[in-house]
Motif scaffolding. Structure first.
Motif, mmCIF file in Angstrom:
data_model
loop_
_atom_site.group_PDB
_atom_site.id
_atom_site.type_symbol
_atom_site.label_atom_id
_atom_site.label_comp_id
_atom_site.label_asym_id
_atom_site.label_seq_id
_atom_site.Cartn_x
_atom_site.Cartn_y
_atom_site.Cartn_z
ATOM 1 N N PRO A 160 12.215 -0.660 6.828
ATOM 2 C CA PRO A 160 11.151 -1.083 5.911
ATOM 3 C C PRO A 160 10.197 0.056 5.573
ATOM 4 N N ARG A 161 9.662 0.005 4.368
ATOM 5 C CA ARG A 161 8.589 0.892 3.924
ATOM 6 C C ARG A 161 7.593 0.023 3.160
ATOM 7 N N TYR A 162 6.357 0.468 3.123
ATOM 8 C CA TYR A 162 5.323 -0.352 2.503
ATOM 9 C C TYR A 162 4.430 0.493 1.606
ATOM 10 N N ASP A 163 3.887 -0.165 0.597
ATOM 11 C CA ASP A 163 2.771 0.368 -0.182
ATOM 12 C C ASP A 163 1.596 -0.566 0.041
ATOM 13 N N ILE A 164 0.492 -0.015 0.528
ATOM 14 C CA ILE A 164 -0.721 -0.799 0.729
ATOM 15 C C ILE A 164 -1.712 -0.389 -0.354
ATOM 16 N N LYS A 165 -2.113 -1.355 -1.159
ATOM 17 C CA LYS A 165 -2.976 -1.064 -2.301
ATOM 18 C C LYS A 165 -4.275 -1.866 -2.197
ATOM 19 N N ALA A 166 -5.383 -1.146 -2.248
ATOM 20 C CA ALA A 166 -6.707 -1.785 -2.212
ATOM 21 C C ALA A 166 -7.540 -1.231 -3.356
ATOM 22 N N ASN A 167 -8.012 -2.123 -4.216
ATOM 23 C CA ASN A 167 -8.859 -1.692 -5.325
ATOM 24 C C ASN A 167 -10.332 -1.667 -4.957
ATOM 25 N N SER A 168 -10.684 -2.444 -3.942
ATOM 26 C CA SER A 168 -12.083 -2.512 -3.524
ATOM 27 C C SER A 168 -12.124 -3.088 -2.115
ATOM 28 N N LEU A 169 -13.209 -2.808 -1.384
ATOM 29 C CA LEU A 169 -13.347 -3.317 -0.031
ATOM 30 C C LEU A 169 -13.671 -4.803 0.010
ATOM 31 N N ASP A 170 -14.009 -5.386 -1.135
ATOM 32 C CA ASP A 170 -14.345 -6.816 -1.156
ATOM 33 C C ASP A 170 -13.320 -7.651 -1.923
ATOM 34 N N ARG A 171 -12.090 -7.097 -2.118
ATOM 35 C CA ARG A 171 -11.037 -7.833 -2.810
ATOM 36 C C ARG A 171 -9.790 -7.901 -1.941
ATOM 37 N N PRO A 172 -8.886 -8.868 -2.208
ATOM 38 C CA PRO A 172 -7.666 -8.987 -1.390
ATOM 39 C C PRO A 172 -6.814 -7.719 -1.438
ATOM 40 N N LEU A 173 -6.039 -7.545 -0.414
ATOM 41 C CA LEU A 173 -5.142 -6.407 -0.286
ATOM 42 C C LEU A 173 -3.789 -6.745 -0.923
ATOM 43 N N THR A 174 -3.192 -5.779 -1.602
ATOM 44 C CA THR A 174 -1.828 -5.942 -2.119
ATOM 45 C C THR A 174 -0.880 -5.145 -1.233
ATOM 46 N N LEU A 175 0.129 -5.820 -0.704
ATOM 47 C CA LEU A 175 1.109 -5.159 0.151
ATOM 48 C C LEU A 175 2.491 -5.298 -0.485
ATOM 49 N N VAL A 176 3.105 -4.167 -0.796
ATOM 50 C CA VAL A 176 4.451 -4.140 -1.366
ATOM 51 C C VAL A 176 5.437 -3.838 -0.235
ATOM 52 N N TYR A 177 6.322 -4.790 0.018
ATOM 53 C CA TYR A 177 7.305 -4.724 1.099
ATOM 54 C C TYR A 177 8.606 -4.181 0.511
ATOM 55 N N LYS A 178 9.022 -2.979 0.932
ATOM 56 C CA LYS A 178 10.212 -2.350 0.374
ATOM 57 C C LYS A 178 11.262 -2.116 1.466
ATOM 58 N N ALA A 179 12.507 -2.020 1.029
ATOM 59 C CA ALA A 179 13.612 -1.698 1.937
ATOM 60 C C ALA A 179 14.243 -0.386 1.496
ATOM 61 N N ASN A 180 14.309 0.574 2.414
ATOM 62 C CA ASN A 180 15.005 1.822 2.152
ATOM 63 C C ASN A 180 16.425 1.678 2.679
ATOM 64 N N ILE A 181 17.396 1.590 1.770
ATOM 65 C CA ILE A 181 18.782 1.257 2.123
ATOM 66 C C ILE A 181 19.665 2.493 1.981
ATOM 67 N N ARG A 182 20.449 2.740 3.004
ATOM 68 C CA ARG A 182 21.416 3.841 2.946
ATOM 69 C C ARG A 182 22.802 3.290 3.297
ATOM 70 N N GLN A 183 23.821 3.871 2.696
ATOM 71 C CA GLN A 183 25.182 3.479 3.054
ATOM 72 C C GLN A 183 26.132 4.621 2.758
ATOM 73 N N GLU A 184 26.836 5.043 3.805
ATOM 74 C CA GLU A 184 27.853 6.087 3.712
ATOM 75 C C GLU A 184 29.130 5.598 4.385
ATOM 76 N N THR A 185 29.550 4.409 3.991
ATOM 77 C CA THR A 185 30.703 3.773 4.632
ATOM 78 C C THR A 185 32.033 4.196 4.016
ATOM 79 N N LYS A 186 31.972 4.999 2.950
ATOM 80 C CA LYS A 186 33.160 5.440 2.214
ATOM 81 C C LYS A 186 33.780 4.325 1.382
#
Length: 624
Positions: free
Chosen positions: A231-257
């Protein structure tokens, strides 16, 4: 540990040579479903075959050479029984990098031809310039050269020389650009050629039916290594008095041939087989011969380069903090950078065709040389009777639905119904089919976007680090199914730092460090007027005084926790007395001193910490 579904072995029987030597019928199969684990993947293939009465041997070819034969699972309809399963690797029909290598070789040949052509053009231009320079003199033996003739010759020479020199400059720039592309292509070709060739996997299945059957559906599944996600994340805050935006990402690799084209994908954190990191205080134990705790260089970020034994970079190398899901991938130059949690001990480096390495984290720079590993998989035969069971169908029956409030999802490739929570793991089912080619590149997939109510607060430990760290507290964090991983922090649409989401020690509230806020200044200085040493009767007494100043340069009020410490005596002869703490709370066992402050915008606060240490005058004690 949990293990992927494997063929149910009911009994073993020696297959007569005439049957086992029967020529297998190759079948066309397609990958339809992939379950990606943190360090492996389960592949499901489907095919339709025509069966004659009696026994028919079919062969699934062109498979990954990294199949774990113990996890092979064959599924057939009623009336078709499985007599035997044979897995092997075909070293005569290699599924390797020939196509990509051939493409790069053609590109290199074309670039080298362009190099020769441009070099030849530059030589021709230079020869013409030399010719003009050698024939600049104009003279006549029997008659004088007119002024007009000299003028015409001068104009011709000047304009032609100018034209040729500009042409030479233009060709030189073209040649430099071609040289760069040539070198890059050679490097890419060298990387591909440095990897060992891989065979193709094959699975032979001996089926038996009492009557001919057409278009019989056969499903085969197996586990492969050299694939995974973190997992990787982006945490985004526009202000200290507003909700937080969290983007949940998956870094996927595959070398199975083997390429995964338009397949249904699930991501899971289960195992198929069983710097924005703020500093922490250490207890200050006081006794004879003991020194105060040392705070050496804190390893918050490790970076380095991964190469083979020839010094060639190994892009796509997987780097993971051992025992966690926190990881990253080496770039095209083999370079990497990864944030380190405070209790991490080692990094594990893995790459297809190379031996994995686990190294201790003892420096901010760790360069790694990987050694090649020749994969030698022996042919294995498993004989089974009956139809293999499907562990995935049973696992769905054990799914547990969460009764807690549901989080607010505002986007991503996974819908609310695609989050499958199980007793010991969580699965993310992508709504649409995806394609992942087998290559040494990773691909980011945006799984979910959450809008999270959060509480922001600052903390500082000026004895160790003068930075003021911004923290965010996320209550009921379990509902977001967060896994340990790195996160990029954005404030007001600007990247500010990277941090770690580390859930291993979280309780009801998850606390995340968003990095240092430079608009808050912190100072800690010794108060010379208070710091002294004196004799009192049969004892020595040393007094230490510290002044801590925190200034809020922001345009809004802040809440901040300030941490310091006093020494803790572990000897009855040594007495520690707290003299001044400016309304702080003290934890006697560890000596931690804590202030909880609210500082208005543009204001500052001063804190005083004073303590004395008394011990026998005939003893020596180091007091910081």
């Amino acid at each position: 540990m949990k293990r992927i579904a494997c063929v149910l072995i009911i009994g073993l029987q020696v297959i007569p040579y005439s049957i086992s030597a029967q020529k297998a019928v190759e079948v066309n199969s397609n990958i339809t479903d992939v379950v990606i684990y943190l360090d492996a993947a389960s592949i499901t293939r489907k095919a339709q075959v025509n069966l004659s009465e009696g026994r028919t041997k079919i062969s699934f070819t062109g498979l990954s050479p990294y199949i774990d034969f113990k996890t092979i699972n064959i599924k057939t309809p009623e009336g078709v029984s499985i007599e035997s399963i044979n897995h092997s690797n075909n070293y005569l029909s290699k599924k390797d990098k020939n196509e990509e290598a051939e493409m790069l070789s053609k590109k290199l040949t074309n670039l080298e031809a362009q190099q020769k052509a441009i070099s030849t053009s530059i030589s021709v231009v230079n020869e013409e310039i030399n010719f003009l320079n050698d024939n600049r003199s104009i003279s006549g033996k029997n008659e004088a050269v007119s002024v007009q003739t000299l003028k015409d010759a001068s104009n011709f020479y000047g304009s032609r020389i100018k034209e040729l020199r500009f042409r030479s400059l233009e060709l030189s720039e073209q040649l430099n650009e071609i040289n760069k592309k040539t070198e890059e292509t050679r490097r890419q070709l060298s990387i591909i050629n440095s990897k060992p060739n891989s065979p193709t996997g094959e699975i032979e299945v001996l089926l038996e039916t009492t009557s001919p059957k057409n278009e019989v559906p056969i499903v085969v599944s197996y586990l492969v290594k050299n694939a995974g996600w973190f997992p990787r994340y982006d945490i985004k805050a526009n202000s200290l008095d507003r909700p937080l935006t969290l983007v949940y990402k998956a870094n996927i690799r595959q070398e199975t041939k083997e390429d995964w084209k338009n397949v249904k994908v699930k991501l899971t954190n289960s195992e198929p087989n069983v710097s924005g990191v703020a500093p922490a205080l250490k207890p200050y134990l006081l006794n004879y011969g003991l020194l105060p705790p040392r705070y050496g260089k804190i390893v918050n970020v490790v970076q380095g380069r991964v190469t083979d034994t020839q010094g060639n970079p190994l892009p796509g190398t997987n780097i993971v903090i051992s025992g966690t899901s926190i990881g990253t991938i080496a770039d095209t130059d083999g370079k990497y950078s990864i944030n380190i949690p405070t209790d991490a001990n080692s990094l594990t480096f893995s790459m297809v065709g190379f031996k994995s390495r686990t190294l201790p984290i003892n420096s901010n720079t760790i360069n790694v040389v990987m050694e090649e590993d020749e994969v030698m998989l022996e042919e294995v035969t498993v004989v089974a009777y009956g139809i293999a069971s499907d562990d995935y169908d049973r696992s769905r029956k054990s799914e547990v639905k969460k009764e807690a409030p549901k989080p607010k999802i505002t986007g991503g490739a996974v819908t609310e119904s695609g989050i499958i929570e199980k007793p010991t793991s969580v699965e993310f089912e992508l709504e649409k089919p995806y394609s992942f080619e087998s290559e040494n590149k990773s691909q980011d997939v945006k799984l979910l976007t959450y809008e999270i109510p959060a509480e922001f607060k600052y903390s500082t430990t000026p004895k160790v680090d003068k930075g003021a760290y911004l923290w965010v507290n996320i209550p009921e964090w379990e509902m977001y199914n967060l896994l340990d991983g790195e996160a990029n922090v954005f404030f007001e649409n600007t990247f500010t730092s990277s941090t770690l989401i580390d859930t291993r020690k979280a309780l009801d509230t998850l606390k995340l460090s968003l990095g240092v806020d430079k608009s808050i200044s912190v100072k800690r200085e010794k108060v010379k007027e208070i710091t002294k040493k004196q004799l009192i009767g049969s004892s020595k007494e040393e007094t230490r005084g510290w002044k801590i100043t925190i200034k809020n340069n922001k345009i809004q009020d802040i809440r901040i926790t300030v941490l310091d410490q006093i020494p803790v005596s572990v000897n009855e002869e040594i007495k520690v007395t707290l003299l001044e703490k400016t309304n702080a709370t003290v934890t006697p066992d560890t000596g931690e001193v804590r202030w909880e402050l609210t500082i208005p915008a543009g204001q500052f606060k001063e804190l005083i910490l004073t303590y004395s240490v008394r011990y026998p005058k005939n003893r020596n004690l180091f007091v910081e």
